[in-house]
Structures are given as structure tokens and as C-alpha cells.
Design a protein around this motif. Structure first.
Motif, PDB file in Angstrom:
ATOM      1  N   VAL A   1      -6.622   0.091  -7.967  1.00  0.00           N
ATOM      2  CA  VAL A   1      -6.594   0.219  -6.709  1.00  0.00           C
ATOM      3  C   VAL A   1      -7.322  -1.197  -6.192  1.00  0.00           C
ATOM      4  CG1 VAL A   1      -7.430   0.925  -4.305  1.00  0.00           C
ATOM      5  CG2 VAL A   1      -6.205   2.182  -5.978  1.00  0.00           C
ATOM      6  N   SER A   2      -8.654  -1.379  -6.878  1.00  0.00           N
ATOM      7  CA  SER A   2      -9.463  -2.248  -6.512  1.00  0.00           C
ATOM      8  C   SER A   2      -9.097  -3.555  -6.693  1.00  0.00           C
ATOM      9  CB  SER A   2     -10.736  -2.255  -7.098  1.00  0.00           C
ATOM     10  OG  SER A   2     -11.885  -3.092  -6.234  1.00  0.00           O
TER      11      SER A   2
ATOM     12  N   ALA B   1      -0.777   5.628  -7.401  1.00  0.00           N
ATOM     13  CA  ALA B   1      -2.243   5.871  -7.924  1.00  0.00           C
ATOM     14  C   ALA B   1      -2.412   7.500  -7.942  1.00  0.00           C
ATOM     15  CB  ALA B   1      -3.383   5.326  -7.027  1.00  0.00           C
ATOM     16  N   LYS B   2      -1.821   8.032  -6.846  1.00  0.00           N
ATOM     17  CA  LYS B   2      -2.095   9.678  -6.750  1.00  0.00           C
ATOM     18  C   LYS B   2      -1.456   9.995  -7.963  1.00  0.00           C
ATOM     19  CE  LYS B   2      -2.700  13.897  -4.665  1.00  0.00           C
ATOM     20  NZ  LYS B   2      -3.005  14.410  -5.763  1.00  0.00           N
TER      21      LYS B   2
ATOM     22  N   ILE C   1     -10.570   8.807 -13.000  1.00  0.00           N
ATOM     23  CA  ILE C   1     -10.829   8.226 -11.539  1.00  0.00           C
ATOM     24  C   ILE C   1     -11.312   6.762 -11.870  1.00  0.00           C
ATOM     25  CG2 ILE C   1     -12.764   8.154  -9.833  1.00  0.00           C
ATOM     26  CD1 ILE C   1     -10.902  10.299  -9.184  1.00  0.00           C
TER      27      ILE C   1
ATOM     28  N   PHE D   1      -0.724   3.395  -3.238  1.00  0.00           N
ATOM     29  CA  PHE D   1      -1.486   4.566  -2.989  1.00  0.00           C
ATOM     30  C   PHE D   1      -0.775   5.975  -3.814  1.00  0.00           C
ATOM     31  CE2 PHE D   1      -4.006   2.071  -0.187  1.00  0.00           C
ATOM     32  CZ  PHE D   1      -4.917   2.001  -0.776  1.00  0.00           C
ATOM     33  N   PRO D   2       0.697   5.987  -3.387  1.00  0.00           N
ATOM     34  CA  PRO D   2       1.224   7.388  -3.946  1.00  0.00           C
ATOM     35  C   PRO D   2       1.256   7.209  -5.240  1.00  0.00           C
ATOM     36  CG  PRO D   2       2.410   6.510  -1.970  1.00  0.00           C
ATOM     37  CD  PRO D   2       1.213   5.349  -2.167  1.00  0.00           C
TER      38      PRO D   2
ATOM     39  N   ILE E   1      -8.150   4.578 -12.069  1.00  0.00           N
ATOM     40  CA  ILE E   1      -7.416   4.491 -10.711  1.00  0.00           C
ATOM     41  C   ILE E   1      -8.199   3.486  -9.725  1.00  0.00           C
ATOM     42  CG2 ILE E   1      -6.958   5.767  -8.578  1.00  0.00           C
ATOM     43  CD1 ILE E   1      -5.131   6.385 -11.056  1.00  0.00           C
ATOM     44  N   ALA E   2      -9.460   3.701  -9.572  1.00  0.00           N
ATOM     45  CA  ALA E   2     -10.428   2.630  -8.762  1.00  0.00           C
ATOM     46  C   ALA E   2     -10.162   1.348  -9.312  1.00  0.00           C
ATOM     47  CB  ALA E   2     -11.961   3.319  -8.992  1.00  0.00           C
TER      48      ALA E   2
ATOM     49  N   MET F   1      -5.943  -4.721  -4.798  1.00  0.00           N
ATOM     50  CA  MET F   1      -6.102  -5.248  -3.358  1.00  0.00           C
ATOM     51  C   MET F   1      -6.938  -6.528  -3.337  1.00  0.00           C
ATOM     52  SD  MET F   1      -7.042  -1.657  -1.495  1.00  0.00           S
ATOM     53  CE  MET F   1      -6.555  -1.862   0.078  1.00  0.00           C
TER      54      MET F   1
ATOM     55  N   LEU G   1      -3.131   9.535 -11.079  1.00  0.00           N
ATOM     56  CA  LEU G   1      -4.301  10.619 -11.187  1.00  0.00           C
ATOM     57  C   LEU G   1      -3.770  11.975 -11.561  1.00  0.00           C
ATOM     58  CD1 LEU G   1      -7.247  10.314 -10.563  1.00  0.00           C
ATOM     59  CD2 LEU G   1      -6.811  11.222  -8.304  1.00  0.00           C
TER      60      LEU G   1
ATOM     61  N   GLY H   1       0.829  -1.236  -0.073  1.00  0.00           N
ATOM     62  CA  GLY H   1      -0.106   0.034   0.004  1.00  0.00           C
ATOM     63  C   GLY H   1       0.789   1.396  -0.062  1.00  0.00           C
ATOM     64  N   PHE H   2       1.992   1.241   0.615  1.00  0.00           N
ATOM     65  CA  PHE H   2       2.855   2.435   0.793  1.00  0.00           C
ATOM     66  C   PHE H   2       3.452   2.911  -0.445  1.00  0.00           C
ATOM     67  CE2 PHE H   2       5.689  -0.869   1.880  1.00  0.00           C
ATOM     68  CZ  PHE H   2       7.002  -0.373   1.418  1.00  0.00           C
TER      69      PHE H   2
END
Lengths: 160, 177
Positions: free
Chosen positions: A114-115, A97-98, A107, A94-95, A110-111, A118, A101, A90-91
Motif C-alpha cells: 500500500v505504501s 490488499a484485503k 501485515i 484496497f480490496p 500489505i503495508a 501510493m 491479507l 484506490g478502489f
């Protein structure tokens, strides 16, 4: 790091308490733990090696290049496949993904990334099917993959 | 020893990669090593705790809380346990298998896995700071019904023989395949 330390400390404490209360049971618990860990270790090592290889061959930069530049259905499909096959902590995820973006990825993509990242685990599939059987593991991953598209669609509508 | 064959194959591939593209090979070795350290941070204590769980927690308790007749309580408990966890999804597999062994309902085990994979609170906090609260909260909320539906569909799709395999999980079974 602190999480790891507290986990190990808590585990040791519980073993001490358990040992005071019942010596035989505690030895039994430890033996079971050792045996089941050693039983699954070969699978773990293989999966971790694959993670290392995959993460090298499909670097975050490459992921960015693929998901950021392509749009439309092909882009989404590619994004979902990348999310499914990679296993990024995650660490980093997420950055990443950001930054995708900020680079102009939608969006929805990105979703989706992420989805699937995980919920769907192609790399850990051998491990999952070792525990739950191939059929259960396959079904769970397929349904999670499909659901990720639903999540992505809704988030694309909700998040502006 | 035979069971280490896949790991040895992968180690050999990394070595091969090192010969044809030294930089990539070095990275792959480093990344595998760091993935291994990541695993060692979480997985051994998880197994040790599962040992205690196996010895101390009565089967009846798990059947009551998460078994066939646990209803909404079992589902809520599965979500809470999964969401409170930290660590990669692969650490959840043995936990779920241990719960199955103690008599937890299959749907609840699947819900627990789903919650662990995507509802983890530490992850959620990270997600909020990177992608914003609207994104993280919406995704979290949309996932709650999703993992419940997936859990119950899994329960429905799997035949009794698939479930017996899971419910009879013991370390020994891992040796056979």
C-alpha cells in the motif's frame, strides 16, 4: 462520477465569477491553463499508455500470486517493487490488499504494498521530473521507498 | 509533434501486442483508454483552476502562507491541502509547480506532494473499510512525520540550481527538453 461533475461545475462557476470581475484576467487565466495543459499533454499520454500496458502485463491476479505466496525478505522486496512500479487506483488497490491479507499475506507486506503503491511512482517518474527536475523526483521517490519499509515494519508490530 | 514520439511508440507497442496476443492487446488498449478518461476527469479542471490561481492570488499571499518564513503554519497548510485533495498523484505535480512559482518554500511543496500521495482523506476512508481502522489510522499517523522529514531532507539535498529550475517553472520550459 459526482466528484468529477462537481469539480467541473465549481471550475465553471469560478470562471463566471472571475469573468464578471475582470474580463481580461479571466481570458489570461484560461489561456495560461490551456497552454500549460497542452504543454504537458504529450507526457501525460505516454504515461497513461504505460499505465495501460503495465496494468495488463502485471494484472492484480499476478500481483496476488507473487505477494501472497512468497514470504521473507525476497517476498518483501518483490512486493515493494510491484508497489512501486504499478499505479492502481484506490478502489481496486484496497480490496486487492484485503484479499491478499485473507490469502495469508503478512501485515508487513500489505503495508509495504500500500505504501509503495501510493508514495512511489516509477510510471509517473517522467512526468514528475518534467516538473521538478530529475534529481528532485529521484530523491523524493527513493526516500519514499525507504520510508515505506519503516512504515511496514511499524505496522507489522502495531497491527495484530 | 516530436514531443508526441513517446506516446506514439507506446501506442505502437500496444498495437504490436494486439497482433501477437490479441486478448492482451485489447486489454492494454482498454486500460489505457480508461486511464485517459480518469485523467480527463481531474486534470483539465485542475489546470483551469491553476490559471485562475495564477491570475488572482497575489504572490505575497503565498509567500506569507507557505514561503521561506512561513514556519509551522506553512507545513500544516501543505499537509491540509494535500490531504483534502482527491485524484491521482500526477494531478498534484502541476499544482505543486504553481505553488512553487508563487513563492512557496520547497520543503512545503514536497510536504504537499507527500500528503497528496498518501494522506488523502477519501483514500483513508476507503482504506479503513478494507483494511481496518487500526491499520489505516496507524499508517496515516506514521506517515505525517515521514512526509515532513522527507520534505525537509529534499530541501537540504537540493542545491540552489535545482531549486531555481523548479521555481522558474513556466509552461514554456516544458517545450525545451
Amino acid at each position: 462520477m459526482s466528484f468529477t461533475v462537481s469539480l467541473y461545475v465549481a471550475t465553471s462557476l469560478l470562471y463566471v465569477i472571475s469573468f464578471i470581475r475582470n474580463r481580461a484576467s479571466t481570458v489570461q487565466a484560461f489561456t495560461k491553463a490551456k497552454k500549460s495543459f497542452l504543454n504537458i499533454l504529450p507526457d501525460f499520454l505516454a504515461v497513461l499508455g504505460i499505465i495501460g500496458l503495465a496494468f495488463t502485463l502485471v494484472s492484480p491476479n499476478k500481483i496476488g500470486a507473487i505477494t501472497g505466496e512468497r514470504s521473507g525478505i525476497l517476498g518483501s522486496l518483490l512486493t515493494s517493487v510491484i508497489g512501486s512500479v504499478t499505479l492502481i487506483p484506490g478502489f481496486i488497490a484496497f480490496p486487492l490488499a484485503k484479499s491478499l491479507l485473507d490469502m495469508g499475506a503478512s501485515i508487513r507486506n500489505i503495508a509495504l504494498f500500500v505504501s509503495t503503491l501510493m508514495m512511489v511512482g516509477c510510471v509517473t517518474f517522467p512526468l514528475e521530473s518534467r516538473y521538478f527536475g530529475r534529481k528532485a523526483a529521484l530523491l523524493r521517490n527513493v526516500m519514499a521507498y525507504i520510508y515505506s519499509f519503516f512504515v511496514a515494519f511499524l505496522l507489522g508490530v502495531i497491527v495484530k | 509533434m516530436k514531443r508526441y514520439a513517446p506516446s506514439l511508440c507506446i501506442a505502437a507497442s500496444i498495437a504490436f501486442l494486439y497482433f501477437i496476443r490479441p486478448e492482451l492487446g485489447r486489454q492494454a488498449a482498454l486500460k489505457s483508454a480508461s486511464a485517459m478518461i480518469e485523467m480527463l476527469r481531474v486534470v483539465p479542471p485542475v489546470f483551469l483552476l491553476l490559471g485562475l490561481f495564477d491570475v488572482w492570488v497575489p504572490r505575497q499571499t503565498i509567500i506569507r502562507l507557505m514561503g521561506e518564513r512561513s514556519g509551522a503554519l506553512g507545513t500544516i497548510l501543505s499537509i491540509t491541502l494535500g490531504a483534502a485533495a482527491a485524484g491521482p498523484l500526477y494531478a498534484a505535480f502541476p499544482v505543486a509547480a504553481a505553488m512553487a512559482k508563487k513563492g512557496a518554500k520547497f520543503a512545503n511543496i514536497a510536504v504537499f506532494l507527500g500528503a497528496w500521495s498518501t494522506l488523502k482523506i477519501p483514500m483513508f476512508l476507503f482504506e479503513t473499510s478494507s483494511l481496518g481502522a487500526v491499520f489505516a489510522v496507524s499508517r496515516w499517523l506514521i506517515n505525517v512525520p515521514g512526509i515532513i522529514v522527507i520534505g525537509y531532507l529534499l530541501e537540504k539535498f537540493l542545491g540552489p540550481e535545482d531549486k531555481t529550475r523548479i521555481y522558474s517553472y513556466e509552461g514554456e520550459h516544458l517545450n525545451q527538453a
